[in-house]
Design a protein around this motif. Structure first.
Motif, PDB file in Angstrom:
ATOM      1  N   GLU A   1      -3.385   0.213   8.947  1.00  0.00           N
ATOM      2  CA  GLU A   1      -4.443   1.017   8.420  1.00  0.00           C
ATOM      3  C   GLU A   1      -5.624  -0.013   7.732  1.00  0.00           C
ATOM      4  OE1 GLU A   1      -2.434   3.800   6.041  1.00  0.00           O
ATOM      5  OE2 GLU A   1      -3.287   2.598   4.079  1.00  0.00           O
TER       6      GLU A   1
ATOM      7  N   SER B   1      -7.868  -1.588   4.922  1.00  0.00           N
ATOM      8  CA  SER B   1      -7.440  -1.674   3.357  1.00  0.00           C
ATOM      9  C   SER B   1      -8.814  -1.548   2.784  1.00  0.00           C
ATOM     10  CB  SER B   1      -6.905  -2.919   3.416  1.00  0.00           C
ATOM     11  OG  SER B   1      -7.681  -4.110   3.201  1.00  0.00           O
ATOM     12  N   GLY B   2      -8.601  -1.547   1.483  1.00  0.00           N
ATOM     13  CA  GLY B   2      -9.647  -1.812   0.452  1.00  0.00           C
ATOM     14  C   GLY B   2     -10.490  -2.939   0.674  1.00  0.00           C
ATOM     15  N   VAL B   3      -9.991  -3.877   1.264  1.00  0.00           N
ATOM     16  CA  VAL B   3     -10.720  -5.105   1.326  1.00  0.00           C
ATOM     17  C   VAL B   3     -11.249  -5.347   2.604  1.00  0.00           C
ATOM     18  CG1 VAL B   3     -10.252  -7.473   1.157  1.00  0.00           C
ATOM     19  CG2 VAL B   3      -8.640  -5.984   0.152  1.00  0.00           C
TER      20      VAL B   3
ATOM     21  N   CYS C   1      -9.752  -6.406   6.374  1.00  0.00           N
ATOM     22  CA  CYS C   1      -8.474  -6.752   6.287  1.00  0.00           C
ATOM     23  C   CYS C   1      -7.569  -5.512   6.595  1.00  0.00           C
ATOM     24  CB  CYS C   1      -8.030  -7.243   4.862  1.00  0.00           C
ATOM     25  SG  CYS C   1      -8.863  -8.804   4.666  1.00  0.00           S
ATOM     26  N   MET C   2      -6.467  -5.590   6.942  1.00  0.00           N
ATOM     27  CA  MET C   2      -5.615  -4.410   7.591  1.00  0.00           C
ATOM     28  C   MET C   2      -4.208  -4.564   6.478  1.00  0.00           C
ATOM     29  SD  MET C   2      -3.981  -5.300  11.241  1.00  0.00           S
ATOM     30  CE  MET C   2      -3.564  -7.395  11.430  1.00  0.00           C
ATOM     31  N   VAL C   3      -3.823  -3.255   6.376  1.00  0.00           N
ATOM     32  CA  VAL C   3      -2.373  -3.212   5.969  1.00  0.00           C
ATOM     33  C   VAL C   3      -1.648  -2.999   7.080  1.00  0.00           C
ATOM     34  CG1 VAL C   3      -0.947  -1.759   4.765  1.00  0.00           C
ATOM     35  CG2 VAL C   3      -3.102  -2.220   3.741  1.00  0.00           C
TER      36      VAL C   3
ATOM     37  N   VAL D   1      -7.762 -16.663   7.897  1.00  0.00           N
ATOM     38  CA  VAL D   1      -8.833 -15.758   7.559  1.00  0.00           C
ATOM     39  C   VAL D   1      -9.914 -16.426   8.340  1.00  0.00           C
ATOM     40  CG1 VAL D   1     -10.420 -15.243   5.629  1.00  0.00           C
ATOM     41  CG2 VAL D   1      -7.972 -15.213   5.351  1.00  0.00           C
TER      42      VAL D   1
ATOM     43  N   TRP E   1     -13.893 -14.837   8.776  1.00  0.00           N
ATOM     44  CA  TRP E   1     -14.813 -13.763   8.446  1.00  0.00           C
ATOM     45  C   TRP E   1     -15.427 -12.884   9.705  1.00  0.00           C
ATOM     46  CZ3 TRP E   1     -14.134 -12.734   3.425  1.00  0.00           C
ATOM     47  CH2 TRP E   1     -14.939 -11.407   2.971  1.00  0.00           C
TER      48      TRP E   1
ATOM     49  N   GLU F   1      -8.196 -11.155   7.947  1.00  0.00           N
ATOM     50  CA  GLU F   1      -7.086 -11.846   7.633  1.00  0.00           C
ATOM     51  C   GLU F   1      -6.115 -11.260   8.889  1.00  0.00           C
ATOM     52  OE1 GLU F   1      -4.610 -10.774   4.554  1.00  0.00           O
ATOM     53  OE2 GLU F   1      -3.337 -12.453   4.659  1.00  0.00           O
TER      54      GLU F   1
ATOM     55  N   TYR G   1       3.053  -5.550   5.303  1.00  0.00           N
ATOM     56  CA  TYR G   1       1.938  -6.633   4.986  1.00  0.00           C
ATOM     57  C   TYR G   1       0.853  -6.054   4.171  1.00  0.00           C
ATOM     58  CZ  TYR G   1      -0.204 -11.196   4.680  1.00  0.00           C
ATOM     59  OH  TYR G   1      -0.965 -12.289   3.966  1.00  0.00           O
ATOM     60  N   PHE G   2       0.376  -6.751   3.213  1.00  0.00           N
ATOM     61  CA  PHE G   2      -0.851  -6.302   2.304  1.00  0.00           C
ATOM     62  C   PHE G   2      -2.024  -7.271   2.634  1.00  0.00           C
ATOM     63  CE2 PHE G   2       2.369  -3.246   1.429  1.00  0.00           C
ATOM     64  CZ  PHE G   2       1.818  -2.086   1.229  1.00  0.00           C
ATOM     65  N   PRO G   3      -3.061  -7.208   2.255  1.00  0.00           N
ATOM     66  CA  PRO G   3      -4.115  -8.203   2.222  1.00  0.00           C
ATOM     67  C   PRO G   3      -3.955  -9.367   1.277  1.00  0.00           C
ATOM     68  CG  PRO G   3      -5.269  -6.106   2.483  1.00  0.00           C
ATOM     69  CD  PRO G   3      -3.739  -5.847   2.212  1.00  0.00           C
TER      70      PRO G   3
ATOM     71  N   PHE H   1      -6.370 -10.911  -0.119  1.00  0.00           N
ATOM     72  CA  PHE H   1      -7.483 -10.775  -0.938  1.00  0.00           C
ATOM     73  C   PHE H   1      -7.449  -9.267  -2.125  1.00  0.00           C
ATOM     74  CE2 PHE H   1      -9.609 -13.339   2.193  1.00  0.00           C
ATOM     75  CZ  PHE H   1      -9.637 -14.648   1.845  1.00  0.00           C
TER      76      PHE H   1
ATOM     77  N   PRO I   1     -10.262  -7.273  -4.027  1.00  0.00           N
ATOM     78  CA  PRO I   1     -11.382  -7.161  -4.683  1.00  0.00           C
ATOM     79  C   PRO I   1     -11.433  -7.121  -6.133  1.00  0.00           C
ATOM     80  CG  PRO I   1     -11.251  -5.536  -2.938  1.00  0.00           C
ATOM     81  CD  PRO I   1      -9.751  -6.109  -3.270  1.00  0.00           C
TER      82      PRO I   1
ATOM     83  N   LEU J   1     -10.591  -3.894  -7.922  1.00  0.00           N
ATOM     84  CA  LEU J   1      -9.242  -3.471  -7.959  1.00  0.00           C
ATOM     85  C   LEU J   1      -8.371  -4.158  -8.662  1.00  0.00           C
ATOM     86  CD1 LEU J   1      -8.602  -2.860  -4.096  1.00  0.00           C
ATOM     87  CD2 LEU J   1      -9.153  -1.063  -5.956  1.00  0.00           C
TER      88      LEU J   1
ATOM     89  N   TYR K   1     -18.734 -16.409   2.370  1.00  0.00           N
ATOM     90  CA  TYR K   1     -17.976 -16.088   3.451  1.00  0.00           C
ATOM     91  C   TYR K   1     -18.610 -17.103   4.644  1.00  0.00           C
ATOM     92  CZ  TYR K   1     -21.783 -12.752   4.260  1.00  0.00           C
ATOM     93  OH  TYR K   1     -23.016 -12.300   4.423  1.00  0.00           O
TER      94      TYR K   1
ATOM     95  N   LEU L   1     -13.782 -11.759  -4.259  1.00  0.00           N
ATOM     96  CA  LEU L   1     -12.426 -11.534  -3.859  1.00  0.00           C
ATOM     97  C   LEU L   1     -11.532 -12.372  -4.330  1.00  0.00           C
ATOM     98  CD1 LEU L   1     -13.020 -11.142  -0.102  1.00  0.00           C
ATOM     99  CD2 LEU L   1     -12.748  -9.299  -1.528  1.00  0.00           C
TER     100      LEU L   1
ATOM    101  N   ILE M   1      -3.463  -4.484  -5.108  1.00  0.00           N
ATOM    102  CA  ILE M   1      -3.824  -4.309  -3.733  1.00  0.00           C
ATOM    103  C   ILE M   1      -2.728  -3.006  -3.030  1.00  0.00           C
ATOM    104  CG2 ILE M   1      -2.602  -6.100  -2.568  1.00  0.00           C
ATOM    105  CD1 ILE M   1      -6.114  -4.838  -1.363  1.00  0.00           C
TER     106      ILE M   1
END
Ligand code: ZN
Ligand code: ZN
Lengths: 491, 491
Positions: free
Chosen positions: A26, A28-30, A33-35, A153, A155, A167, B64-66, B68, B70, B73, B94, B118, B127
């Motif tokens: 899904e 993410s809040g970034v 970038c995905m989770v 990474v 961009w 990422e 797996y989570f990002p 970065f 923000p 957060l 960036y 970030l 995150i």
């Protein structure tokens, strides 16, 4: 769960919904970038495991290099730097401090500015070749055959889960050799390793080829690639292997004394596949009911669903299933028994179809009487009743059949959607009406390639490695050509 | 290779030299970041593999989570943010662009400044809990039992290979629970998982305990830890498991409806071990000749060195060794046969001692005649002659013996170097003259803890979990205490 949009209605929407609904990943809040969720990550782990085995089998070792690349190293190989400069995340500070105007908040501490900015690696040639400099003195120190599993990474302005994210996870091989010939051999070896993996494990047929100069990796002399066809006919580059010649050795001064006592620059390759493969896997096989996973990459290969009206029936079924499960597991098959009593069988059927579990066994009181079980295949949605006797052998064979059948179906689709055309009119007509890959003559110039791209959005995906020579004339300039190349719109 | 500095001469220098000479890791061109070389990475991979197996066995899944976080957060959980703010790498831009004053160089493009900075994750609670918010509605969505293998960055001013590096590799478990009791149970379960791994695989005895409030993780309610003793008597924190209570759920608004239909905040844990474990492994067992590796983590368990004068002798030895090697490998033992003819046996002996290979077999013409082989143990440097018959069974058993013996030796050392003291004078004397861990009474206040730290540099490593109650008086304030705690200087 909500019903998926049909592929025929909106392929792109179908893909986005499927990735989320099947619990693969899904946003993410970034930004960008995905989770990667546990079910998606479990598939990626299976890919990693097999690829890692293949890399080690071909003599490579894993290592780990820094996430950050100091700007002065980053810019040392000019073409590589140019290619990635526009999509770099840059670390400029190393400390936060309390906002004097708002003690609940933090701000970047201006006193903690780095003397030299650090680039978050978009790829690791620079940092790795600056390290190899100290490892290589003599031809005896070569070859260096190293792979790294890492995050990188880049961009990206427009992102899509797995296909293009800021990422992503990948592996990057970086090898150093004493001769050009040996480096070319390595480059080719690894594109074959990738092709074997993608075809035999992911069940996705690919075309192996060379990139044109305008499509090759920034800093490479040649880029080998494998191109896969998605169900919408578009191409997806599934892996690349680069012959980097002496470009990085010259940029980072990696020299060695050869057998004859002369000083030479080392020869380089790099090669990588990423979580993008997840996108290829999903788009190549899945349908309007959800994922279709080849058994070799399915976290759950067999799901067993009991059909029961009451506790007594469930207890009887449990008994039989524990035995089935044990037998299947002893054959190395991964099995889930879902005897949860919150959800109805129909809900479970839909759920495991969505998740792409290759085989579903359903077993109720009548099956117990008949000593049989209902076996449903996810790939072609067929069902049949099978005796419990020797069920493990039957399932073991069926998993192999499914693996092959999924590949064959994708291969047939690919073959049916590669069209030979000989005129530019035909090219545009086929691209618009049928789509898929187009095999056509090209005059070898970046100008014709660019003109076709501007007109149609199709690019040259590759010059196939196994290409029959054939005289022809190119689509626009009408110049002589000795082979066809593959054009397509791509991800 | 250069001779290692002796431990007795300069322990710290010995460690730094050993890490580099044994090809485990080296400093990189990036301040504070290391390159983990293939041999070092192979040991880390073995650690990962076993830990991953244990995590899955205890019901966890990987995800797996990002990379970065923000800033908004990052700062949400105040104590956590405060704890890490001073060591954060911050991405502010960036894009790079060509330097207008020097077209060979790149500069940060001021037009590509991020609206929100970030943070490169120093740890992932923020995150991850911002993600869990969307995953949790009902108690049926709990527990969430997730682990992540990742790189993290903490800007350290003084760094040492493996022990303290700006970037390091680790795993971080992040779980969410419906009740406090369940979260505490998870926190404790994982510290036991770590202790079992470190003791049984790394052969390093540990003390399990609780951190004092001044030493606990920023944002945790309680931090459980395992503390290992290095050969210089200093402590190394080898793993931590945190009970985070509802701190992150409140910061990120992660609420759920419980079984009674009431809305509650979720309960959290997090737990991690890192490439720091490599430092512990090296410092706990190794000697002045190099690494000593416990067989369960040795990339090469047995090395075979042929002793020969000419090609004919080598050919005869090769024949016998291929058979030995096959037999050992069929028992799952990893074997290297070094029949390279560039290096002398003496050089090879020293090389594999440096690399910590647990067993060395040497075989020459006389051994062939006698149908025997010389077996040398790395851990205690003993040698003996063994018949070739049933050698595989003998070696298999010997590897187990070595694993146990290395642990026993470390355990004896630990026991010999935990000293009970009852006065502050004695405390200072023991710390200075003998070192090691000191078991003493403490009054439970941060003031006494801080005073001791200021005076002696020793800190409370932990309040042991398996602690006998014992009446006593504290070292400085003389207040009543009911148990001893462990003090030590630490890495
Ligand atoms: Zn070319
Ligand atoms: Zn406390």
């Amino acid at each position: 769960m909500a019903k998926l949009t049909a592929r025929s209605e909106d392929y792109s929407k179908w893909y986005n919904e499927l990735v989320v609904q099947a619990d693969l990943a899904e946003n993410s809040g970034v930004r960008g970038c995905m989770v990667i969720k546990p079910y998606g990550y479990a598939i990626w782990e299976k890919m990693k495991e097999e690829l890692d085995r293949k890399f080690k089998e071909t003599g490579h070792q894993n290592a780990y290099f820094p996430l950050f690349v100091p700007k002065s190293l980053f810019e040392a190989e000019e073409k590589n730097a140019e290619g990635f400069a526009k999509e770099c995340a840059v670390v400029t500070h190393y400390r936060l401090k309390t906002d004097p105007n708002n003690p609940q908040k933090l701000i970047v501490d201006p006193d903690a500015k780095l003397e030299e900015e650090l680039i978050v690696r978009p790829t690791s040639e620079a940092i790795i070749w600056s390290t190899y400099k100290n490892w290589v003195q003599s031809y005896r120190d070569l070859p260096i055959l190293i792979n790294q599993w890492a995050n990188v990474v880049r961009w990206e302005m427009r992102t899509r889960l797995f296909l293009r994210t800021t990422e992503f996870l990948w592996q990057e091989g970086h090898t150093a050799h004493a001769t050009s010939a040996e480096a070319v051999e390595e480059t080719e070896k690894m594109i074959h390793v990738y092709a074997n993996f993608v075809q035999n494990f992911m069940a996705v047929p690919v075309i192996k080829g060379l990139k044109t100069d305008s499509e090759k990796f920034a800093g490479a002399e040649e880029t080998y690639c494998i191109e896969a066809m998605m169900q919408d006919g578009k191409a997806l580059q599934a892996g690349t292997s680069h012959f980097l010649a002496q470009n990085f050795a010259k940029a980072f001064d990696v020299k060695f004394t050869n057998k004859e006592g002369k000083i030479e620059y080392a020869w380089a390759t790099s090669w990588g596949v990423s979580t993008r493969l997840m996108g290829a896997l999903i788009m190549a096989h899945s349908d309007d009911k959800g994922l279709v996973l080849p058994p070799l990459l399915a976290p759950i290969q067999v799901v067993i669903v009991p059909i029961f009206r009451n506790e007594e029936q469930l207890a009887e079924i449990d008994n039989v299933v524990f035995d089935i499960k044990a037998k299947l597991e002893s054959k190395g098959i991964s099995v889930k028994y879902d005897n949860d009593d919150q959800n109805k069988p129909g809900w479970k059927f839909a759920e495991y179809e969505l998740k792409g579990v290759p085989i579903r066994l359903a077993i109720g009181p009548k099956d117990l009487e008949n000593k049989s079980v209902e076996v449903a295949r996810r790939d072609n949605l067929t069902k049949e009743v099978q005796p419990l006797e020797n069920l493990d052998t039957y399932i073991d064979e069926l998993l192999k059949t499914i693996q092959t059948d999924i590949y064959t179906k994708a291969k047939d689709f690919q073959q049916d959607n590669i069209t030979k055309v000989d005129t530019y009119e035909e090219f545009k007509k086929v691209l618009q009406e049928k789509g898929g890959f187009i095999s056509a003559h090209w005059d070898g110039t970046p100008e014709e390639e660019e003109k076709i791209k501007q007109d149609t959005k199709a690019t040259i995906r590759c010059i196939p490695l196994e290409n029959p020579l054939e005289d022809g004339v190119s689509l626009i300039s009408g110049k002589k050509s000795i082979q066809r190349v593959i054009f397509a719109k791509s991800y």
